[in-house]
Design a protein around this motif. Structure first.
Motif, PDB file in Angstrom:
ATOM      1  N   ALA A  17     -59.890 -90.463 -37.063  1.00 56.96           N
ATOM      2  CA  ALA A  17     -59.998 -91.801 -36.502  1.00 56.96           C
ATOM      3  C   ALA A  17     -61.453 -92.196 -36.347  1.00 56.96           C
ATOM      4  N   GLY A  20     -63.035 -92.893 -39.681  1.00 57.39           N
ATOM      5  CA  GLY A  20     -62.581 -94.148 -40.249  1.00 57.39           C
ATOM      6  C   GLY A  20     -63.374 -95.329 -39.742  1.00 57.39           C
ATOM      7  N   ARG A  66     -60.930 -94.638 -44.409  1.00 58.51           N
ATOM      8  CA  ARG A  66     -59.684 -95.001 -43.735  1.00 58.51           C
ATOM      9  C   ARG A  66     -58.458 -94.392 -44.380  1.00 58.51           C
ATOM     10  N   PRO A  86     -54.800 -98.647 -41.655  1.00 61.78           N
ATOM     11  CA  PRO A  86     -55.374 -97.301 -41.712  1.00 61.78           C
ATOM     12  C   PRO A  86     -54.307 -96.227 -41.797  1.00 61.78           C
ATOM     13  N   SER A  89     -54.103 -91.071 -38.411  1.00 57.03           N
ATOM     14  CA  SER A  89     -55.242 -90.217 -38.113  1.00 57.03           C
ATOM     15  C   SER A  89     -54.818 -88.839 -37.634  1.00 57.03           C
TER      16      SER A  89
END
Length: 247
Positions: A17, A20, A66, A86, A89
């Motif tokens: 995360a 990204g 992402r 996205p 994560s």
């Protein structure tokens, strides 16, 4: 230690995360087929502000910090793909984490009569050694290497030979993950044959450092060392949507 700093940043599955969110992440080609494949080779970098023109029959998969997205021609597509959501994560963090290796029960299971069989299990972690898959295997942390098998229905013993050593690793019934034997050093260029008595796989190790590279950096390392099975797993896990916004 470089890896120690990276692992600390990845605590509580926040690594992907955080990566990204990096504004400077590059977009690269990770797969390309069709008439324009020679133009968009795996590993090619693309400017986020640009566009990509595809012909009929072209299929190009792009990856950035992402996740990934697949573009199908004909048409002109924005490289930035602002409309893409996205990737998960938590799933990616588990895939890339060299320390948190799951001891999952992932034996192949068939559906009931009249039902479609369940999907074939996939390695839950990018750095595991698939005992049935030959090829170059990229490793980020030699001390955390684990063996993985798709079918955990029965106990199994894997014989590992090469580099002047003979070693074994054992799976108990229901277990799909086992430690790599310390008697077989994991180092750059080391090559081993894995055999369960009925089939064999030949693997060669390549060492890479994922620290601070991000999702796109890991993909670059896999491409550079031709760790293509791992690249396929990374792309499949990080896949976003089946297309991007056209100009």
């Amino acid at each position: 230690m470089v890896w120690g700093r990276f692992a600390a940043k990845c605590a509580l599955a926040g690594c992907v995360a955080g990566l990204g969110a990096q504004a400077a992440a590059e977009t690269m080609v990770v797969r390309a087929t069709g008439p324009s494949a020679a133009t968009y080779k795996p590993g090619s970098k693309l400017a986020d502000g640009g566009s990509i023109a595809l012909k009929a029959g072209d299929v190009v998969t792009l990856l950035d910090a992402r996740g990934t997205r697949t573009l199908r021609g004909p048409g002109s597509f924005n490289v930035a793909a602002a409309n893409a959501a996205p990737a998960n994560s938590v799933t990616l963090s588990a895939l890339l984490d060299t320390k948190r290796v799951r001891r999952a029960r992932t034996g192949a299971v068939r559906g009931s009569l009249g039902e479609a069989p369940t999907a074939a299990p996939r390695r839950p972690n990018l750095w595991m050694v698939d005992v049935a898959q030959s090829g170059t295997l990229c490793i980020a942390d030699p001390a955390s290497v684990r063996l993985w098998r798709a079918d955990a229905a029965k106990p199994a013993t894997i014989r590992i030979s090469g580099e002047g050593v003979q070693a074994t690793a054992s799976f108990r019934m229901g277990e799909s993950v086992a430690p790599w034997p310390v008697a077989a050093p994991v180092r750059e260029g080391a090559a081993y044959r894995l055999s369960d008595g009925s089939r064999a796989a030949d693997v060669r190790f390549a060492l890479i450092e994922p620290a601070s590279l991000g999702l796109d950096g890991v993909a670059s390392g896999l491409i550079a060392h031709q760790c293509m099975a791992q690249l396929d797993l990374l792309v499949e896990t990080a896949t976003l949507s089946d297309g991007a916004a056209r100009n």
